[in-house]
Write a protein that holds these residues in place. Structure first.
Motif, PDB file in Angstrom:
ATOM      1  N   LEU A  58       0.820  -1.209   0.000  1.00 58.08           N
ATOM      2  CA  LEU A  58       0.000   0.000   0.000  1.00 58.08           C
ATOM      3  C   LEU A  58       0.857   1.264   0.000  1.00 58.08           C
ATOM      4  O   LEU A  58       0.514   2.259  -0.648  1.00 58.08           O
ATOM      5  N   ALA A  59       1.990   1.216   0.706  1.00 56.98           N
ATOM      6  CA  ALA A  59       2.884   2.380   0.724  1.00 56.98           C
ATOM      7  C   ALA A  59       3.478   2.619  -0.664  1.00 56.98           C
ATOM      8  O   ALA A  59       3.576   3.771  -1.131  1.00 56.98           O
ATOM      9  N   ARG A  62       0.816   4.213  -2.973  1.00 55.09           N
ATOM     10  CA  ARG A  62       0.609   5.652  -2.758  1.00 55.09           C
ATOM     11  C   ARG A  62       1.783   6.472  -3.293  1.00 55.09           C
ATOM     12  O   ARG A  62       1.581   7.552  -3.857  1.00 55.09           O
ATOM     13  N   ARG A  63       2.986   5.962  -3.130  1.00 55.65           N
ATOM     14  CA  ARG A  63       4.150   6.681  -3.671  1.00 55.65           C
ATOM     15  C   ARG A  63       4.095   6.723  -5.193  1.00 55.65           C
ATOM     16  O   ARG A  63       4.416   7.751  -5.815  1.00 55.65           O
ATOM     17  N   LEU A  65       1.434   6.654  -7.026  1.00 52.41           N
ATOM     18  CA  LEU A  65       0.388   7.598  -7.398  1.00 52.41           C
ATOM     19  C   LEU A  65       0.913   9.034  -7.375  1.00 52.41           C
ATOM     20  O   LEU A  65       0.599   9.836  -8.258  1.00 52.41           O
ATOM     21  N   ASP A  66       1.699   9.352  -6.370  1.00 53.19           N
ATOM     22  CA  ASP A  66       2.246  10.709  -6.242  1.00 53.19           C
ATOM     23  C   ASP A  66       3.182  11.049  -7.396  1.00 53.19           C
ATOM     24  O   ASP A  66       3.255  12.206  -7.831  1.00 53.19           O
ATOM     25  N   ILE A  80       1.066   0.280  -8.871  1.00 55.18           N
ATOM     26  CA  ILE A  80      -0.326   0.737  -8.823  1.00 55.18           C
ATOM     27  C   ILE A  80      -1.267  -0.414  -9.163  1.00 55.18           C
ATOM     28  O   ILE A  80      -2.268  -0.642  -8.473  1.00 55.18           O
ATOM     29  N   ARG A 140      -6.442   9.828  -7.990  1.00 53.12           N
ATOM     30  CA  ARG A 140      -5.792  10.471  -6.838  1.00 53.12           C
ATOM     31  C   ARG A 140      -6.782  11.009  -5.800  1.00 53.12           C
ATOM     32  O   ARG A 140      -6.368  11.455  -4.734  1.00 53.12           O
ATOM     33  N   PRO A 142      -8.734  11.460  -2.724  1.00 54.32           N
ATOM     34  CA  PRO A 142      -8.495  10.810  -1.419  1.00 54.32           C
ATOM     35  C   PRO A 142      -9.535   9.744  -1.068  1.00 54.32           C
ATOM     36  O   PRO A 142      -9.185   8.689  -0.522  1.00 54.32           O
ATOM     37  N   VAL A 145      -8.681   6.704  -3.199  1.00 52.38           N
ATOM     38  CA  VAL A 145      -7.478   6.032  -2.698  1.00 52.38           C
ATOM     39  C   VAL A 145      -7.816   5.190  -1.471  1.00 52.38           C
ATOM     40  O   VAL A 145      -7.373   4.039  -1.339  1.00 52.38           O
ATOM     41  N   GLN A 146      -8.624   5.745  -0.583  1.00 52.52           N
ATOM     42  CA  GLN A 146      -9.018   5.004   0.611  1.00 52.52           C
ATOM     43  C   GLN A 146      -9.896   3.813   0.261  1.00 52.52           C
ATOM     44  O   GLN A 146      -9.742   2.715   0.817  1.00 52.52           O
ATOM     45  N   SER A 149      -7.702   1.157  -1.216  1.00 50.29           N
ATOM     46  CA  SER A 149      -6.853   0.565  -0.166  1.00 50.29           C
ATOM     47  C   SER A 149      -7.656  -0.409   0.685  1.00 50.29           C
ATOM     48  O   SER A 149      -7.197  -1.521   0.995  1.00 50.29           O
TER      49      SER A 149
END
Length: 271
Positions: A58-59, A62-63, A65-66, A80, A140, A142, A145-146, A149
């Protein structure tokens, strides 16, 4: 010299059972009852959230995605896709970025679009994500993303259940999704619903090489589609599927245990 199974076990300390911890047919229905009790899934997911592998995945998601500057690049990034595709109900497509990109960037309401052409699972995935319309903003967001996840954590938790009882993850998905199959193409177009239904009905795996129409007739000749709208009937199908899955797993383990070379190979892999 050809070694017998008994000799291999004596030499290497191997167990005839193949050292598998999978449940058997007798445990199938109690296992389903246990994991569908109130609060069972929430508890299991809470434990899964602490798993180091899940946390790392998951980390990385998110990275990635950024760092992604376009939706096209994002949908080709394995970090991803490793989360996105299981979360959207298409885990077996994580390694198919070309198809993912074309399908999820197509308008799901267009009957000639890639997602719609690929079937109900892809169409639902494209609708859920909304990247065909909003691009990276959709991915992206939020809340999205949640949502992704949480869905990935649920997928990982359920996947782990298969180690306790073969087919348990499929059965849980089927219980919550069977109603979505409004016609026989909805059954055949969702890989998990298809697997559970055909398994519960005793249809052979080789049926997949036949035409969709022939497969559809095989299903409807054994089951009324209205059955999938009946919670009790759906539960019965899930239970039958679990028993079939457990028996298949037991047969596979027995076949491996009777082959001395498979025992030696298994020992070398574990070593």
């Amino acid at each position: 010299m050809v070694l017998s199974l008994t000799q291999v076990q004596a030499l290497f300390g191997a167990q005839a059972s193949g050292a598998s911890s999978s449940g058997n047919a007798a445990a199938a229905i109690p296992a389903l009852k246990r994991v569908t009790e109130a609060g069972a899934e929430a508890k299991g997911m809470a434990q899964e959230r602490k798993d180091p592998v899940t946390l790392t995945t998951l980390a990385q998601f998110r990275r990635a995605l950024d760092k992604a500057d376009t939706i096209e690049k994002a949908l080709q990034d394995p970090r991803i896709l490793q989360v996105l595709m299981p979360a959207l109900g298409l885990p077996d497509q994580a390694g198919n970025p070309g198809m993912v990109r074309r399908a999820l960037l197509s308008d799901p309401s267009d009957p000639k679009g890639v997602a719609a052409q690929l079937g109900s699972s892809w169409k639902a995935a494209a609708q859920t994500l909304g990247a065909w319309e909003k691009g990276m903003d959709a991915l992206r967001d939020p809340a999205m993303v949640q949502r992704l996840s949480d869905a990935f954590v649920k997928y990982q938790y359920r996947l782990g259940l298969n180690e306790q009882q073969p087919g348990l993850a499929d059965a849980l998905y089927f219980l919550e999704s069977a109603r979505n199959a409004k016609d026989v193409f909805g059954v055949l177009g969702d890989s998990v619903i298809r697997r559970v239904v055909t398994g519960a009905l005793g249809l052979p795996d080789q049926m997949a090489i036949q035409s969709v129409e022939t497969q559809g007739r095989a299903v409807t000749s054994r089951m009324k589609l209205e059955t999938l709208q009946d919670d009790r009937a759906v539960r019965k199908l899930a239970e039958r599927y679990l028993i079939v899955a457990a028996n298949k797993a037991a047969e596979s383990q027995a076949a491996q245990a009777s082959d001395p070379m498979s025992v030696i190979t298994g020992l070398s892999i574990r070593a």
